[in-house]
Design a protein around this motif. Structure first.
Motif, PDB file in Angstrom:
ATOM      1  N   ALA A 119       7.275  -3.486  -1.225  1.00  0.00           N
ATOM      2  CA  ALA A 119       5.987  -3.956  -1.752  1.00  0.00           C
ATOM      3  C   ALA A 119       5.152  -4.594  -0.649  1.00  0.00           C
ATOM      4  N   SER A 120       5.775  -5.434   0.192  1.00  0.00           N
ATOM      5  CA  SER A 120       5.024  -6.085   1.268  1.00  0.00           C
ATOM      6  C   SER A 120       4.628  -5.072   2.343  1.00  0.00           C
ATOM      7  N   ASN A 125       0.573  -1.706   5.200  1.00  0.00           N
ATOM      8  CA  ASN A 125       0.231  -0.348   5.644  1.00  0.00           C
ATOM      9  C   ASN A 125      -0.860   0.303   4.800  1.00  0.00           C
ATOM     10  N   GLN A 126      -1.123  -0.276   3.619  1.00  0.00           N
ATOM     11  CA  GLN A 126      -2.135   0.258   2.707  1.00  0.00           C
ATOM     12  C   GLN A 126      -1.881   1.729   2.375  1.00  0.00           C
ATOM     13  N   VAL A 162       2.267   1.346  -5.045  1.00  0.00           N
ATOM     14  CA  VAL A 162       0.884   1.711  -4.731  1.00  0.00           C
ATOM     15  C   VAL A 162       0.072   0.450  -4.428  1.00  0.00           C
ATOM     16  N   PRO A 163      -0.677   0.449  -3.320  1.00  0.00           N
ATOM     17  CA  PRO A 163      -1.538  -0.712  -3.040  1.00  0.00           C
ATOM     18  C   PRO A 163      -2.791  -0.682  -3.915  1.00  0.00           C
ATOM     19  N   MET A 164      -3.230  -1.863  -4.328  1.00  0.00           N
ATOM     20  CA  MET A 164      -4.494  -1.988  -5.065  1.00  0.00           C
ATOM     21  C   MET A 164      -5.554  -2.419  -4.055  1.00  0.00           C
ATOM     22  N   ILE A 165      -6.438  -1.490  -3.703  1.00  0.00           N
ATOM     23  CA  ILE A 165      -7.396  -1.709  -2.614  1.00  0.00           C
ATOM     24  C   ILE A 165      -8.800  -1.846  -3.196  1.00  0.00           C
ATOM     25  N   ASN A 166      -9.478  -2.949  -2.832  1.00  0.00           N
ATOM     26  CA  ASN A 166     -10.826  -3.161  -3.363  1.00  0.00           C
ATOM     27  C   ASN A 166     -11.868  -2.405  -2.539  1.00  0.00           C
TER      28      ASN A 166
END
Length: 591
Positions: A119-120, A125-126, A162-166
């Motif tokens: 997770a980290s 790494n996005q 999955v990353p949550m990217i704004n």
């Protein structure tokens, strides 16, 4: 001959059909994502929003479990927000009201990015990480997962993280799904074909979440600002401290009871969440206009008080008169007068001076009422003369100097009245004349000062009406600005009658009065007991100053008691029989 209608499909027909079915499935998924995007953008509750994100992703992938993390405020960890696992019947966080007992996952170790935890690593790494079997994965440390499995008998296998990217390309959270299942409920790896869909979902979710976080942050800032303003008004005067903070408590208690009541004027009364917040803001800002009220007016605890209590000036003059009397007595003795007679006359004069100063000092404190005879005596005492030997036009401020230049004083030595209403006592709209102030019939405020106190509500309305409140909060000025109106239209500043005021505005009038009557921090009055306060309010109800239906609800619901237990001194809490204070039934609305 076989009918063409029932001929077997050719390879081309099969390919075309799969293409159509695939397109339709894609259209259904796209439609679902659009609907989900609309739902995400309209959800205002962050806990529900997070829960919706996880459950939808879990449903799309038919995952057995999942966790949603958010980046901590210090950007040092990923905090657990939502946890779900169907097989283990785990549901924590979100709307479950069950706290997740795990500490945040660290994003850094000794100042370096933590890439051991999946997770980290996804945060840094996005990029999406799709793991077929955690037990065979060598790139990440799954020792915690294996320990969890050993304790629960579970088998964590496939992971999709999955990353949550704004919109600013910042990771604000991480979504992790566990154990994708097929129709036979067998665990398999997460299909690569679903990754773009989950990424699209998390992208939509990140934007929606960030918007809600920004709204929540703005609301938190706004709340902090209004409470700071209210606290600064309370702090402005040591004698009204806490008023702006206590009135909202009574207001919310009584409005809550009005929402629960199902009779009379309350039958159709209720507040939405937005209206509750509107009331919250109005109650906290109901006295914001006092920020413009001069401190000496708010704090005026004696009649001669301005920035300080001018009784000290008056006492100094009495001291001068006394000294003059003593000098006169000693001169008479030196001139050969009968010393015993001179001393008797001197002591008689001293006794009179002491009694007159005591009378003036007592008048300065203020009380319930001042008789005509007392006012007349003040003027008689004020006619005493004392001799000024120093120029009172020296050491003045620029503003005072201009006024003195326009009205020059007689050059010393000059005799002046012991108590005076002088030209220099006229300061703007205020008359600071000593006799004028000492002659105040009731309390410590002059008519002009009382107007200034009352004017705070007009300033409050003006301040609030100048703010660009959103449509959902358009009633804040009306609610906050009505607490000095009376039901018969004799209140201020607008002279509104009962039917011209909302229920919350009428509630605030009762809250403001009860807090003022029971307050123990006023310099000009003794804190009243509950029974004394309710008796006064019953008279106000009878005289059509406060709403009878709300006052009856205030009594029967025991809002007064709940408030007293939290905020009043034990000496103020006495025995109360509400039957002694209930409004006349003829005053109440039809039930």
């Amino acid at each position: 001959m076989v009918s063409q209608r029932f001929q077997p499909d050719t390879p081309v027909d099969e390919e075309r059909r799969e293409s159509v079915f695939g397109r339709r499935a894609g259209e259904r998924m796209l439609h679902r994502l659009v609907e989900l995007g609309i739902a995400l953008s309209s959800e205002q509750n962050i806990s529900k929003l997070l829960e919706m994100i996880l459950l939808e992703a879990k449903d799309i992938c038919n995952a057995d479990g999942g966790t949603l993390y958010l980046v901590t405020e210090d950007h040092q960890g990923l905090s657990f927000q939502i946890m779900r696992n169907d097989s283990l019947d785990i549901a924590m966080g979100g709307t479950t009201n069950k706290e997740i007992p795990f500490p945040p996952l660290p994003l850094f170790h000794e100042g370096q990015p933590n890439l051991n935890n999946v997770a980290s690593a996804v945060f840094h790494n996005q990029k999406v990480v799709n793991i077929a079997d955690a037990y065979e994965e060598q790139s990440f440390d799954f020792s915690g997962t294996k320990s969890f499995d050993a304790n629960t008998g579970y088998r964590s296998k496939s992971f999709l993280t999955v990353p949550m990217i704004n919109k600013d390309r910042e990771v604000i959270g991480v979504l992790q799904l566990i154990n994708a299942r097929d129709d036979a409920d067998e665990v398999h790896s997460f299909p690569v074909s679903l990754q773009p869909i989950i990424e699209a979902l998390t992208s939509q979710a990140a934007v929606s979440l960030e918007n809600q976080q920004l709204i929540a942050a703005q609301k938190e800032l706004w709340d902090a600002l209004i409470q700071m303003l209210a606290s600064s008004i309370d702090d402005k005067s040591p004698y009204t401290g806490g008023h702006c903070q206590r009135v909202p408590e009574i207001t919310k208690m009584l409005v809550g009871e009005a929402c629960k009541a199902e009779y009379g004027i309350f039958a159709d009364f209720d507040l939405s969440d937005d209206q509750w917040y509107e009331l919250h803001v109005a109650a906290w800002l109901h006295d914001c206009g006092k920020v413009t009220t001069p401190e000496y007016v708010v704090d005026k605890a004696s009649k001669l008080e301005t920035i300080y209590n001018r009784i000290h000036e008056v006492r100094t003059r009495f001291e001068v008169v006394r000294r003059d009397a003593e000098i006169k007595y000693l001169k008479r003795c030196l001139d050969g007068a009968d010393e015993a007679v001179a001393k008797a006359e001197f002591e008689e004069e001293l006794a009179l001076l002491e009694e007159e100063f005591a009378f003036v000092a007592t008048a300065n404190v203020g009380g319930e009422f001042m008789e005509d005879a007392d006012v007349e005596r003040l003027h008689q005492i004020g006619e005493r003369k004392w001799t000024r030997h120093f120029d009172k036009q020296l050491g003045l401020s620029p503003v005072e100097a201009l006024a003195a230049k326009a009205n020059p004083a007689a050059r010393p030595p000059v005799e002046e009245p012991l108590l005076g209403d002088l030209v220099e006592h006229q300061v703007g709209k205020y008359n600071r004349g000593e006799l004028y102030n000492l002659s105040i019939r009731r309390g410590t405020l002059t008519a002009e000062e009382r107007d200034t106190i009352n004017d705070h509500i007009s300033v409050t309305i003006k301040m609030l009406e100048s703010l660009p409140f959103p449509r959902k909060m358009k009633n804040v000025p009306e609610i906050a600005g009505g607490h000095h109106e009376k039901m018969d239209g004799t209140g201020y500043p607008r002279g509104l009658k009962r039917d011209e005021m909302s229920i919350p505005a009428r509630v605030m009038a009762i809250a403001d009065i009860f807090e003022a009557l029971t307050a123990a921090d006023r310099p000009y009055k003794k804190a009243k007991t509950i029974s004394e306060s309710l008796r006064i309010m019953s008279f106000m109800c009878r005289d059509h100053h406060i709403d009878p239906d709300l006052f009856e609800l205030f009594l029967r619901s025991e809002v007064w008691k709940s408030y007293a237990e939290q905020f009043l001194l034990s000496t103020q809490i006495d025995e109360v029989k509400i039957e002694d204070y209930l409004p006349d039934p003829a005053l109440l609305s039809d039930r």
